[in-house]
Motif scaffolding. Structure first.
Motif, PDB file in Angstrom:
ATOM      1  N   GLY A 182       0.759  -1.223  -0.423  1.00 56.37           N
ATOM      2  CA  GLY A 182       0.151   0.086  -0.054  1.00 56.37           C
ATOM      3  C   GLY A 182       0.671   1.336   0.082  1.00 56.37           C
ATOM      4  N   SER A 183       2.382   0.831  -0.150  1.00 56.08           N
ATOM      5  CA  SER A 183       2.360   2.727   0.082  1.00 56.08           C
ATOM      6  C   SER A 183       2.589   2.928  -1.111  1.00 56.08           C
ATOM      7  CB  SER A 183       4.699   1.899   0.097  1.00 56.08           C
ATOM      8  OG  SER A 183       5.485   1.089  -1.218  1.00 56.08           O
ATOM      9  N   GLY A 184       2.862   2.969  -2.765  1.00 58.06           N
ATOM     10  CA  GLY A 184       2.210   3.127  -3.822  1.00 58.06           C
ATOM     11  C   GLY A 184       3.801   3.354  -4.632  1.00 58.06           C
ATOM     12  N   LEU A 185       4.775   2.707  -4.082  1.00 59.31           N
ATOM     13  CA  LEU A 185       6.007   2.898  -4.574  1.00 59.31           C
ATOM     14  C   LEU A 185       6.568   1.440  -5.425  1.00 59.31           C
ATOM     15  CD1 LEU A 185       8.997   4.676  -4.345  1.00 59.31           C
ATOM     16  CD2 LEU A 185       9.826   3.120  -2.562  1.00 59.31           C
ATOM     17  N   ILE A 186       6.616   1.809  -6.501  1.00 59.11           N
ATOM     18  CA  ILE A 186       6.737   1.062  -6.880  1.00 59.11           C
ATOM     19  C   ILE A 186       8.497   0.835  -8.404  1.00 59.11           C
ATOM     20  CG2 ILE A 186       5.977   0.235  -9.932  1.00 59.11           C
ATOM     21  CD1 ILE A 186       3.487   2.334  -9.546  1.00 59.11           C
ATOM     22  N   VAL A 187       8.462  -0.649  -7.874  1.00 60.29           N
ATOM     23  CA  VAL A 187       9.745  -0.818  -8.469  1.00 60.29           C
ATOM     24  C   VAL A 187       9.531  -2.081  -9.464  1.00 60.29           C
ATOM     25  CG1 VAL A 187      12.491  -1.436  -8.232  1.00 60.29           C
ATOM     26  CG2 VAL A 187      10.999  -0.157  -6.265  1.00 60.29           C
ATOM     27  N   LEU A 188      10.028  -1.594 -11.126  1.00 57.64           N
ATOM     28  CA  LEU A 188       9.924  -2.600 -11.913  1.00 57.64           C
ATOM     29  C   LEU A 188      11.535  -3.101 -11.954  1.00 57.64           C
ATOM     30  CD1 LEU A 188       6.916  -0.910 -14.035  1.00 57.64           C
ATOM     31  CD2 LEU A 188       6.907  -2.906 -12.312  1.00 57.64           C
ATOM     32  N   GLY A 189      11.992  -4.541 -12.532  1.00 57.99           N
ATOM     33  CA  GLY A 189      12.718  -4.940 -13.067  1.00 57.99           C
ATOM     34  C   GLY A 189      12.578  -4.536 -14.798  1.00 57.99           C
ATOM     35  N   MET A 190      13.497  -4.138 -15.343  1.00 56.23           N
ATOM     36  CA  MET A 190      13.573  -4.671 -16.339  1.00 56.23           C
ATOM     37  C   MET A 190      14.244  -5.485 -16.984  1.00 56.23           C
ATOM     38  SD  MET A 190      10.848  -2.264 -16.929  1.00 56.23           S
ATOM     39  CE  MET A 190      11.262  -1.024 -18.143  1.00 56.23           C
ATOM     40  N   GLY A 191      14.589  -5.531 -18.858  1.00 56.86           N
ATOM     41  CA  GLY A 191      15.437  -6.334 -19.745  1.00 56.86           C
ATOM     42  C   GLY A 191      15.211  -7.852 -18.558  1.00 56.86           C
ATOM     43  N   LYS A 192      16.630  -8.405 -18.611  1.00 54.62           N
ATOM     44  CA  LYS A 192      16.334 -10.264 -18.072  1.00 54.62           C
ATOM     45  C   LYS A 192      16.163  -9.866 -16.731  1.00 54.62           C
ATOM     46  CE  LYS A 192      20.337 -11.326 -21.848  1.00 54.62           C
ATOM     47  NZ  LYS A 192      20.714 -10.627 -22.300  1.00 54.62           N
ATOM     48  N   HIS A 193      16.308  -8.630 -16.178  1.00 54.46           N
ATOM     49  CA  HIS A 193      15.650  -9.276 -14.409  1.00 54.46           C
ATOM     50  C   HIS A 193      14.180  -9.190 -14.631  1.00 54.46           C
ATOM     51  CE1 HIS A 193      15.671  -7.227 -10.532  1.00 54.46           C
ATOM     52  NE2 HIS A 193      15.515  -8.190 -10.344  1.00 54.46           N
ATOM     53  N   GLY A 194      13.418  -8.594 -15.125  1.00 55.40           N
ATOM     54  CA  GLY A 194      12.394  -8.485 -15.723  1.00 55.40           C
ATOM     55  C   GLY A 194      11.280  -9.973 -16.879  1.00 55.40           C
ATOM     56  N   ALA A 195      12.375 -10.300 -17.388  1.00 52.80           N
ATOM     57  CA  ALA A 195      12.350 -12.048 -17.529  1.00 52.80           C
ATOM     58  C   ALA A 195      12.768 -12.911 -16.777  1.00 52.80           C
ATOM     59  CB  ALA A 195      12.591 -11.534 -19.405  1.00 52.80           C
ATOM     60  N   ILE A 287       8.122  -4.918 -22.444  1.00 54.09           N
ATOM     61  CA  ILE A 287       7.593  -6.733 -22.827  1.00 54.09           C
ATOM     62  C   ILE A 287       7.735  -6.989 -21.677  1.00 54.09           C
ATOM     63  CG2 ILE A 287       7.725  -8.609 -24.005  1.00 54.09           C
ATOM     64  CD1 ILE A 287       8.020  -6.288 -25.854  1.00 54.09           C
ATOM     65  N   LYS A 288       9.307  -7.453 -21.143  1.00 55.37           N
ATOM     66  CA  LYS A 288       9.825  -7.498 -19.924  1.00 55.37           C
ATOM     67  C   LYS A 288       9.659  -6.864 -18.511  1.00 55.37           C
ATOM     68  CE  LYS A 288      13.562 -10.084 -22.589  1.00 55.37           C
ATOM     69  NZ  LYS A 288      14.734 -10.636 -22.783  1.00 55.37           N
ATOM     70  N   ALA A 289       9.038  -5.631 -18.382  1.00 59.40           N
ATOM     71  CA  ALA A 289       9.462  -5.205 -17.394  1.00 59.40           C
ATOM     72  C   ALA A 289       8.214  -6.324 -16.505  1.00 59.40           C
ATOM     73  CB  ALA A 289       8.495  -4.211 -17.635  1.00 59.40           C
ATOM     74  N   ARG A 290       8.524  -6.335 -14.819  1.00 63.99           N
ATOM     75  CA  ARG A 290       7.968  -7.008 -13.547  1.00 63.99           C
ATOM     76  C   ARG A 290       7.932  -5.659 -12.866  1.00 63.99           C
ATOM     77  NH1 ARG A 290      10.299 -11.063 -10.528  1.00 63.99           N
ATOM     78  NH2 ARG A 290      12.286 -10.505 -11.431  1.00 63.99           N
ATOM     79  N   PRO A 291       7.413  -5.820 -11.728  1.00 64.95           N
ATOM     80  CA  PRO A 291       7.066  -5.803 -10.379  1.00 64.95           C
ATOM     81  C   PRO A 291       8.034  -6.416  -9.677  1.00 64.95           C
ATOM     82  CG  PRO A 291       4.776  -5.969 -11.083  1.00 64.95           C
ATOM     83  CD  PRO A 291       5.978  -6.312 -12.355  1.00 64.95           C
ATOM     84  N   ILE A 292       8.740  -6.167  -8.820  1.00 64.47           N
ATOM     85  CA  ILE A 292      10.048  -7.103  -7.738  1.00 64.47           C
ATOM     86  C   ILE A 292      10.058  -6.170  -6.956  1.00 64.47           C
ATOM     87  CG2 ILE A 292      10.840  -7.504 -10.446  1.00 64.47           C
ATOM     88  CD1 ILE A 292      12.404  -5.876  -8.196  1.00 64.47           C
ATOM     89  N   ALA A 293       9.583  -4.863  -6.782  1.00 68.29           N
ATOM     90  CA  ALA A 293       9.482  -4.876  -4.524  1.00 68.29           C
ATOM     91  C   ALA A 293       8.790  -3.530  -4.730  1.00 68.29           C
ATOM     92  CB  ALA A 293      10.765  -4.407  -5.054  1.00 68.29           C
ATOM     93  N   GLY A 294       8.949  -3.209  -3.799  1.00 66.21           N
ATOM     94  CA  GLY A 294       7.998  -2.113  -3.051  1.00 66.21           C
ATOM     95  C   GLY A 294       6.064  -3.208  -3.150  1.00 66.21           C
ATOM     96  N   ASP A 295       5.098  -1.419  -3.880  1.00 61.53           N
ATOM     97  CA  ASP A 295       4.136  -1.853  -4.009  1.00 61.53           C
ATOM     98  C   ASP A 295       3.661  -2.793  -4.651  1.00 61.53           C
ATOM     99  OD1 ASP A 295       1.172  -2.105  -3.669  1.00 61.53           O
ATOM    100  OD2 ASP A 295       0.670  -0.307  -3.220  1.00 61.53           O
ATOM    101  N   ARG A 378       9.453 -14.099 -21.316  1.00 60.00           N
ATOM    102  CA  ARG A 378      10.595 -14.719 -21.235  1.00 60.00           C
ATOM    103  C   ARG A 378      11.020 -15.404 -22.519  1.00 60.00           C
ATOM    104  NH1 ARG A 378      10.942 -19.958 -19.040  1.00 60.00           N
ATOM    105  NH2 ARG A 378      13.494 -19.513 -18.215  1.00 60.00           N
ATOM    106  N   THR A 379      11.934 -14.974 -23.450  1.00 65.67           N
ATOM    107  CA  THR A 379      12.301 -15.831 -24.182  1.00 65.67           C
ATOM    108  C   THR A 379      11.872 -16.331 -24.995  1.00 65.67           C
ATOM    109  OG1 THR A 379      14.358 -13.764 -24.193  1.00 65.67           O
ATOM    110  CG2 THR A 379      14.627 -15.427 -26.293  1.00 65.67           C
ATOM    111  N   GLU A 380      12.719 -18.005 -23.880  1.00 66.95           N
ATOM    112  CA  GLU A 380      12.221 -19.051 -24.222  1.00 66.95           C
ATOM    113  C   GLU A 380      10.387 -19.254 -24.333  1.00 66.95           C
ATOM    114  OE1 GLU A 380      13.030 -23.990 -23.370  1.00 66.95           O
ATOM    115  OE2 GLU A 380      13.241 -22.328 -21.197  1.00 66.95           O
TER     116      GLU A 380
END
Length: 991
Positions: A182-195, A287-295, A378-380
């Motif tokens: 519920g903090s509203g702080l969004i951390v997205l992993g991009m690239g290979k991290h997101g994938a 395309i590869k973005a993924r929420p990885i931390a925060g809210d 994920r690429t595969e």
């Protein structure tokens, strides 16, 4: 064996060879030093065997592993005592909990969190390297565990910083035990991290957003400064090198406009940026973005809002070339070179990892808007989805998947040597041998041969995705269109290609290159056109009348508002060129549609287009997906218009190329209309409900009439409908804030429905709507209550209205009212009738039409004597007179196609031979009419018709030329007219 072994202590085979004797002695010295401190290691060395050989080889090949175990000998002892997965899970869990309060309630310091994260990173890195080299893990597992470690490291840092800010009074968390929720702080992993595909020494790309209205900030205006400081501390926590090493190098430059924005950007500002200024490379990145931390929930919601930006409802095809240009820029900046082994960059070089990623991402951008399964991170997984959707062949997906993981293995081993973020193979033979041995090859030659094979496979597949068809070489002749005068060699080339008036064609093409059309005014558009020119001219040259096709394309270009999208599309998808030539040589009406709405080409990129039948289920699935992103009523209507125009176009393309018949096209056009009308009605009712509420007991049913009812719509048909309604008798008005009486309420729904379907917008219209077949025609109310409809049909309707009712079909609405209306229609049609009176009415009506609307010529297939109207009247007459109708099921009563009606009802009235003649004529008329309406509209003149259309009409009915088609039309129409006249003639008494 690797599948059965879970820990290093259970190792049965040694897949490695020591680098050389010097390095092997150094490795053994380190192992002996560790053994002096760790009894379990001493016992292992004493026993000797496979594990000792493996560890000596691994440490000889990787100075990083040797140094790490030398500094922390206890790590090796732990690795020998428990399964790899269990040890990894413990390390990751320790990292995630590093921010949490101690048992006494005190909080760890930032330095303590940093130390815990670095210890976890070193433990995981060394253990993963050993497990990978021992073949206990493959690259998939290695990348997954590296990503999990990165996720928890970032999450722990964020939680620590939020709790610290909470205790300092800078913000107020909802629950300090769960800081991010519920903090509203969004951390997205991009690239290979997101994938979830991080490499061994990878840095991590993060993007951070915040919601200033999340409720945790005393002053939302200070959010940018507060979160900016917090992100600088997070970067320090993760990447600063201390005595314990570092966790991950951290990059936040993928945020919007990084040169002028703070490290954390507000959600609202980000959405405004992406909607108005977002670049194609950013679309690919997300395309590869993924929420990885925060809210995490807020992160998921944010990505959901970005879907229309990343996966567009229709594609700007210039994006494909734009993405390719990014790859070219990387080559220019990093150096690309030829395929080699020594010194080759396995990530950015030819045939490398980046080419596989671009191969996937480009096609995801092309089709992801319409095919959600292609949106895999994920690429595969994405390669597999592309194969499932028939965008690529399964063997290509398998080839590239194998290549991807092989290259990732090589990349990991390059990085395992000294924990360097490098992707380049060594230049020297000795160091290259180190990588070959780590990969399990006997020597550098075997490794090099396999690597070259992989790189060439990737290069070939990547090149074919972006390449154009084989260009006209110098040996094939000139194609020069600069200057004021014709190039003599170019004229010879054009003539050899198949153009009859090369000088005229050259003059037309020079017009394009001078930028005299809007489509060719920009330098980039002309560059793309120049690249495309050889393929374009070769394709037009192969058509029957090349000059005519090229001139029609010239007319198309003249009307086109911009050309770069089309040229990019054709340049990157050369197989569409032949289809464009077909359209230009046979279907000027389709060419006009393309000029007005280039996005209709989107669906043509679907490799399964011609193989996929446009069934109702097929259209329903795509419509549901396409409307899924509609945010409001106007957006819904625009999407309905886009979908309708695109799918009509694609059905037309299938018809034009012979993939479907005219009858199948009629069914597909009708299914499309049914679905669009139903969705429009849903949207209208929702809008009316918001303004005026529900009408008590209110029910609605839409009846399709004419060709809409009989599944015989053409590309240009309008739709005939009747809207019925009913409500509780005691109800006086609707229950909303602005109540309406029943007449105005249901009239407004009808008017809104008509507007939704036929009002012009920037996206055009869906259909022209005709309500003239409602009770009392244009004089009556636009909506009719069911009891009024019943009364009118029973007491006032004329024969021609009952004839029209034979083709009535319930389209959409409330089930109970649809059933009631269907019963009313059946009761009207099943009434006994006097044959001679009905026959006279039918004959009189046909004569009246013939008098008021005589046919233009023999190609007016609807109005000619013995044409479509004669057959339709026969079917309607048969339906009104058929005594077996009451025994038909409700399902059978819905089979209202003209041919089906003839088969169901006319067998008692018409001989089998005459019935076969009518059905044959109906099939021919339908096929020809559908093609004519598709290609040129309602009027067809053989003298002015495009050559491609004449050829298509001939092949449609298996005739060698148009003269034989015309002869067959005369025969069929004469026969049908004879059947019509004999069937509607008054019968002698007693017959």
């Amino acid at each position: 064996m690797a599948e059965q072994v879970h820990s290093l202590g259970e190792l049965r085979d040694n897949p490695l060879r020591a680098f050389n004797q010097t390095e092997a002695r150094a490795a053994n010295a380190v192992l002996k030093e560790i053994a002096g401190q760790e009894p379990v290691v001493a016992e292992m060395l004493k026993d000797g065997g496979v594990l000792k050989e493996f560890l000596a080889a691994a440490l000889s090949l990787s100075p990083y592993l040797r140094e790490s175990l030398s500094i922390r000998p206890a790590m090796l002892a732990r690795y020998l005592s428990a399964p790899v997965e269990q040890l990894l899970a413990q390390c990751v869990e320790a990292a995630r909990q590093s921010w949490e309060p101690r048992s006494d309630g005190s909080m760890p310091t930032e330095a303590e969190v940093m130390t815990a994260l670095r210890n976890a990173k070193r433990e995981v890195s060394v253990l993963l390297a050993l497990a990978d080299l021992a073949r206990l893990h493959d690259a998939r597992q290695t990348t997954r565990w590296l990503t999990r470690l990165a996720d928890v490291a970032v999450a722990a840092s964020i939680d620590h910083l939020l709790v610290t800010a909470h205790h300092a009074g800078k913000l107020t968390l909802n629950d300090p035990a769960r800081p991010s929720e519920g903090s509203g702080l969004i951390v997205l992993g991009m690239g290979k991290h997101g994938a979830e595909e991080l490499n061994y020494s990878s840095d991590i790309d993060l993007v951070v957003f915040y919601d200033p209205e999340s409720g945790i900030l005393p002053d939302p205006l200070e959010a940018s400064e507060l979160y900016g400081r917090m992100m600088r501390r997070m970067i320090r926590m993760l990447q600063e090198r201390t005595g314990d090493g570092y966790v991950f190098r951290t990059d936040l430059r993928l945020r919007p406009d990084p040169g002028s924005t703070p490290l954390a950007v507000s959600v609202e500002a980000a959405l405004v940026y992406y909607e108005g200024r977002g670049q194609n490379w950013e679309r690919a990145a997300y395309i590869k973005a993924r929420p990885i931390a925060g809210d995490l929930q807020a992160g998921t919601d944010f990505l959901r809002q970005l879907v229309p930006f990343v996966f567009r409802k229709y594609l700007d095809y210039a994006a494909i070339a734009d993405i390719h240009s990014i790859k070219r820029q990387i080559h220019a900046h990093k150096g690309h070179g030829a395929i080699a082994v020594k010194g080759h960059d396995v990530k950015l070089g030819r045939g490398g990892i980046r080419e596989i990623e671009f191969f996937v991402q480009t096609q995801q951008l092309i089709a992801g808007g319409r095919m959600p399964p292609l949106r895999a991170r994920r690429t595969e997984d994405a390669l597999s989805a592309l194969a499932d959707a028939q965008w690529i062949r399964p063997e290509i997906a398998m080839e590239l998947t194998e290549a991807y993981w092989f290259l990732r293995d090589v990349e990991h081993r390059i990085q395992m040597v000294r924990d360097e973020q490098s992707h380049r193979l060594p230049e020297g033979e000795a160091e290259l041998k180190r990588i070959a041995f780590m990969m399990g090859f006997a020597d550098t030659k075997a490794f090099g041969d396999r690597l070259e094979e992989i790189l060439r496979t990737v290069e070939k597949r990547y090149a074919r995705l972006f390449e154009q068809e084989t260009k006209l070489s110098a040996a094939d002749g000139n194609l020069v269109f600069t200057g004021q005068n014709d190039d003599p060699e170019t004229l010879k080339t054009l003539e050899r290609m198949g153009f009859e008036r090369p000088a005229d064609m050259s003059r037309v093409i020079r017009t394009w290159h001078y930028g005299r059309y809007r489509a060719t005014q920009s330098v980039e558009a002309r560059e793309r056109l120049t690249e495309l020119m050889p393929e374009l001219l070769m394709a037009f040259g192969k058509s029957k009348r090349a000059d005519e096709a090229l001139l029609r394309f010239d007319g198309f270009l003249k009307a086109l508002p911009a050309g770069i999208q089309l040229f990019s599309l054709l340049g990157n998808n050369p197989n569409l060129l032949s289809l464009v030539v077909t359209v230009m040589s046979a279907a000027p009406r389709l060419a006009d549609i393309i000029a007005a709405r280039p996005h209709v080409f989107d669906g043509m990129l679907d490799p399964g287009l011609m193989a996929q039948m446009p069934t109702r289920d097929y259209l329903q699935e795509r419509l549901t997906t396409f409307l899924g992103g509609a945010r409001h009523y106007e957006d819904l209507l625009d999407r309905l218009r886009i979908f309708a125009s695109e799918q009509r176009f694609l059905i037309g393309i299938r018809l034009l190329t012979g993939s479907i018949s005219g009858i199948q096209a009629g069914h597909a056009f009708t299914d499309l209309a049914d679905l669009i009308i139903a969705k429009a009605l849903e949207g209208v009712r929702s809008e009316i409900r918001q303004a005026h509420g529900d009408f008590p007991g209110g029910r609605i049913a839409v009846i399709g009439m004419g060709k809409l009812a009989s599944f015989e719509l053409t590309a240009g048909s309008d739709v005939d409908i009747i809207l019925l309604y009913d409500y509780d008798d005691g109800a006086l008005e609707s229950d909303g804030d602005k109540p309406l009486d029943s007449l105005r309420y249901f009239t407004r729904i009808t008017q809104r429905l008509i507007a939704a379907l036929s009002a012009p917008t920037a996206e055009g219209i869906v259909f022209e709507v005709d309500l003239r077949l409602r009770p009392s025609g244009n004089k009556g109310p636009v909506a009719t209550r069911i009891n009024s409809f019943r009364k009118y049909q029973e007491e006032e309707a004329w024969t021609w209205e009952h004839m029209a009712l034979t083709r009535a079909r319930l389209i959409c609405g409330d089930d109970s009212l649809m059933r009631e209306a269907d019963d009313v229609i059946a009761s009207i049609l099943n009434r006994p009738r006097e044959r001679d009176r009905i026959a006279a009415d039918v004959a009189e009506m046909r004569a009246l039409i013939e008098q008021e609307k005589p046919p233009r010529d023999q190609w007016d297939l609807k109005l000619i004597p013995g044409g479509l109207i004669d057959i339709e009247f026969l079917a309607q007459f048969a339906r009104l007179m058929n005594g077996r109708a009451s025994s038909l099921t409700a399902e059978e009563r819905q089979l209202t196609g003209t041919g089906r009606s003839l088969m169901l009802y006319a067998q008692d009235m018409i001989s089998r031979d005459d019935l076969d003649l009518c059905l044959q004529a109906l099939a021919v008329y339908t096929e020809l009419s559908q093609i004519i309406r598709l290609c040129v509209g309602s009027e067809f003149d053989p003298k002015d018709a495009p050559a491609g259309l004449i050829e298509r009409l001939s092949t449609a009915v298996d005739a060698p030329n148009l003269k034989l088609v015309e002869a067959d039309l005369k025969r069929l129409s004469k026969g049908v007219r004879s059947v019509f006249q004999s069937t509607t003639r008054r019968r002698p008494p007693g017959s």
